[in-house]
Design a protein around this motif. Structure first.
Motif, short mmCIF file in Angstrom:
data_model
loop_
_atom_site.label_atom_id
_atom_site.label_comp_id
_atom_site.label_asym_id
_atom_site.label_seq_id
_atom_site.Cartn_x
_atom_site.Cartn_y
_atom_site.Cartn_z
N ILE A 105 1.28 -1.40 0.22
CA ILE A 105 -0.11 -0.02 -0.34
C ILE A 105 0.70 1.08 0.05
CG2 ILE A 105 -1.77 1.15 1.40
CD1 ILE A 105 -2.62 -1.56 2.32
N PRO A 106 0.63 2.03 -0.64
CA PRO A 106 1.74 3.73 -0.89
C PRO A 106 1.19 4.08 0.31
CG PRO A 106 0.55 3.08 -3.71
CD PRO A 106 -0.39 2.05 -2.20
N THR A 107 2.43 4.69 0.55
CA THR A 107 2.41 5.77 1.76
C THR A 107 3.18 6.99 1.43
OG1 THR A 107 5.01 5.39 1.36
CG2 THR A 107 3.33 3.57 3.31
N PHE A 108 3.18 7.51 2.56
CA PHE A 108 3.33 8.85 1.57
C PHE A 108 4.80 9.69 2.12
CE2 PHE A 108 4.44 13.45 2.62
CZ PHE A 108 3.66 14.31 2.35
N ALA A 109 5.33 9.04 2.43
CA ALA A 109 6.93 8.33 2.66
C ALA A 109 7.34 8.56 0.73
CB ALA A 109 7.52 7.99 3.73
N ASP A 110 6.96 7.11 0.45
CA ASP A 110 6.64 7.36 -1.26
C ASP A 110 6.76 8.03 -2.13
OD1 ASP A 110 7.79 4.57 -0.35
OD2 ASP A 110 5.14 4.06 -0.58
N ALA A 111 5.46 8.78 -1.86
CA ALA A 111 4.91 10.07 -2.67
C ALA A 111 6.03 10.88 -1.95
CB ALA A 111 3.62 10.57 -2.33
N ALA A 112 6.35 11.35 -0.86
CA ALA A 112 7.80 12.72 -1.04
C ALA A 112 8.43 12.56 -1.55
CB ALA A 112 7.82 12.56 0.84
N ALA A 113 9.06 11.23 -2.03
CA ALA A 113 10.26 10.64 -2.59
C ALA A 113 10.24 11.18 -3.51
CB ALA A 113 11.08 9.24 -2.66
N VAL A 114 8.89 10.80 -4.58
CA VAL A 114 8.70 11.47 -6.10
C VAL A 114 8.77 12.38 -6.05
CG1 VAL A 114 7.75 10.50 -7.78
CG2 VAL A 114 8.13 8.50 -5.92
N ALA A 115 8.28 13.13 -5.04
CA ALA A 115 8.25 14.32 -5.34
C ALA A 115 10.00 15.01 -5.21
CB ALA A 115 7.47 15.21 -4.15
N ASP A 116 10.53 14.74 -3.76
CA ASP A 116 11.54 15.21 -3.72
C ASP A 116 12.39 14.68 -5.41
OD1 ASP A 116 13.89 15.98 -1.75
OD2 ASP A 116 14.13 14.62 -2.35
N PHE A 126 4.79 20.85 -0.73
CA PHE A 126 4.08 19.44 -0.32
C PHE A 126 2.53 19.91 -0.40
CE2 PHE A 126 0.98 18.81 3.95
CZ PHE A 126 1.47 18.06 4.59
N SER A 127 2.32 20.42 -1.38
CA SER A 127 1.40 19.84 -2.13
C SER A 127 1.53 19.09 -3.20
CB SER A 127 0.59 21.22 -2.82
OG SER A 127 0.05 22.67 -1.79
N LEU A 128 2.80 19.39 -3.89
CA LEU A 128 3.03 17.90 -4.79
C LEU A 128 2.62 16.60 -4.30
CD1 LEU A 128 3.72 17.23 -7.55
CD2 LEU A 128 5.87 17.64 -6.87
N ALA A 129 3.99 16.54 -3.48
CA ALA A 129 3.91 14.86 -2.74
C ALA A 129 1.85 15.02 -2.36
CB ALA A 129 4.16 15.12 -1.22
N ASN A 130 0.77 15.54 -1.77
CA ASN A 130 0.43 14.96 -1.26
C ASN A 130 -0.83 14.84 -3.10
OD1 ASN A 130 0.33 15.99 0.88
ND2 ASN A 130 -0.56 17.65 1.27
N ALA A 131 -0.63 15.59 -3.94
CA ALA A 131 -0.99 15.07 -5.12
C ALA A 131 -0.72 13.69 -5.36
CB ALA A 131 -1.29 16.25 -6.14
N ILE A 132 0.31 13.42 -5.46
CA ILE A 132 0.91 12.11 -5.76
C ILE A 132 0.94 10.72 -5.10
CG2 ILE A 132 3.08 11.10 -6.05
CD1 ILE A 132 4.62 13.71 -6.81
N PHE A 133 0.36 11.41 -3.20
CA PHE A 133 0.19 9.86 -3.08
C PHE A 133 -1.54 10.20 -2.79
CE2 PHE A 133 -1.77 9.37 1.93
CZ PHE A 133 -1.15 8.21 1.96
N SER A 134 -2.42 11.16 -3.33
CA SER A 134 -3.58 10.84 -3.62
C SER A 134 -3.50 9.85 -4.86
CB SER A 134 -4.50 11.97 -3.35
OG SER A 134 -5.79 11.87 -4.27
N ALA A 135 -2.92 10.23 -5.86
CA ALA A 135 -3.02 9.51 -7.29
C ALA A 135 -2.38 8.39 -6.49
CB ALA A 135 -1.72 10.17 -8.39
#
Length: 296
Positions: A160-171, A231-240
């Motif tokens: 299950i994707p986590t916010f850490a995964d999304a934050a790493a992609v956004a970074d 932070f908004s980019l990481a949030n959007a990636i996590f939601s997707a």
């Protein structure tokens, strides 16, 4: 000359003389092939049923994670709706969200087709960069838009994707050096347990937020706007990611259900064919026995 003829005759004599096949040999071979095929299809049915049960269990977890992750996307959507840009962004970046796993129908093809459609219909420039999450869509897009691929990610959201995964992609996107005014996130939107559809989520960068009318009304420091954009980019990636993961599990369950039904139909057809062949072989043997008894 005599030696050559003798050698040829010796080779011919060394070859075994073909024996006539028994009358029921062909039926026996056919029945054996049908029996092996029936066994193979039954094993496939067991596997697909097991995978369907596993996907059903994972779908329940994925839906709970998706409902929690959608709150991040709703907060982002409210931010960008209240801070709409005055003009259409010129530099776009496409982020396609898929996964590394297969056996889930055409779910990866849907986001790939949506991306290709955007380029074909002129929504994206010919040199617009593309980043892909997941090896499946990467392989599909590399054939049609290989020159536009600048970065790809794999091993994201294996469970299950986590916010850490999304934050790493956004970074990594922020540090990649690719210039963009807006990020178009192409993902699969969860409609129901049996349907999904491709959707696009737009996220402005730091400069776009600064120039937005909703932000110009307030005095904000540069660091705050930069942090908010990241932070908004990481949030959007996590939601997707969480919504795409739920769509993937739903599609895999449906695919395994269809495969199990198809295997069941093949088993019924092969069983009927096997019984007919077996009955024909038994009838032929009885005819041979009766004919031999009558001759005696």
């Amino acid at each position: 000359m005599l030696a050559r003829r003798t050698l040829a005759l010796g080779r011919a004599a060394a070859q075994p003389i073909p024996l006539a096949a028994p009358s029921g040999a062909r039926n026996m071979a056919t029945l054996r092939e049908l029996e092996l095929r029936l066994k193979s299809v039954r094993n496939i049915e067991k596997i697909t049923k097991s995978m369907k049960m596993i996907a059903s269990t994972k779908l329940a977890k994925a839906q709970r994670a998706m409902n929690a992750g959608k709150q991040y996307g709703s907060a982002n959507l409210e931010i960008f709706e209240n801070s709409a840009a005055e003009e259409t962004p010129k530099r776009q970046l496409y982020l396609v969200v898929s996964s590394d796993k297969g056996l889930c129908g055409g779910i990866h093809s849907s986001v790939t087709k949506a991306t290709r459609r955007a380029f074909k219909e002129g929504e994206a420039e010919a040199d617009t960069p593309i980043m892909v999450i997941g090896d499946k869509s990467k392989a599909q897009l590399s054939r049609a838009l290989g020159n536009n691929l600048v970065l790809s990610f794999n091993q994201i959201g294996r469970d299950i994707p986590t916010f850490a995964d999304a934050a790493a992609v956004a970074d990594l996107i922020t540090k990649s050096g690719v210039k963009y005014d807006v990020v178009n996130i192409v993902y699969n939107k969860f409609v129901s347990a049996i349907s999904y559809e491709p959707a696009t989520y737009r996220v402005l960068n730091e400069e776009g937020l600064k120039e937005a009318p909703g932000f110009k009304a307030y005095e904000m420091e540069d660091d705050v706007t930069k942090d908010l954009a990241e932070f908004s980019l990481a949030n959007a990636i996590f939601s997707a990611l969480v919504e795409g993961h739920a769509c993937e599990q739903s599609s895999r369950r449906n695919a395994m259900d269809n495969a199990s039904k198809n295997a069941g139909g093949m088993i019924d057809s092969l069983t009927l064919q096997y019984n007919r062949g077996r009955q024909a072989a038994i009838t032929n043997e009885l005819v041979d026995i009766i004919t031999g008894a009558s001759a005696l």
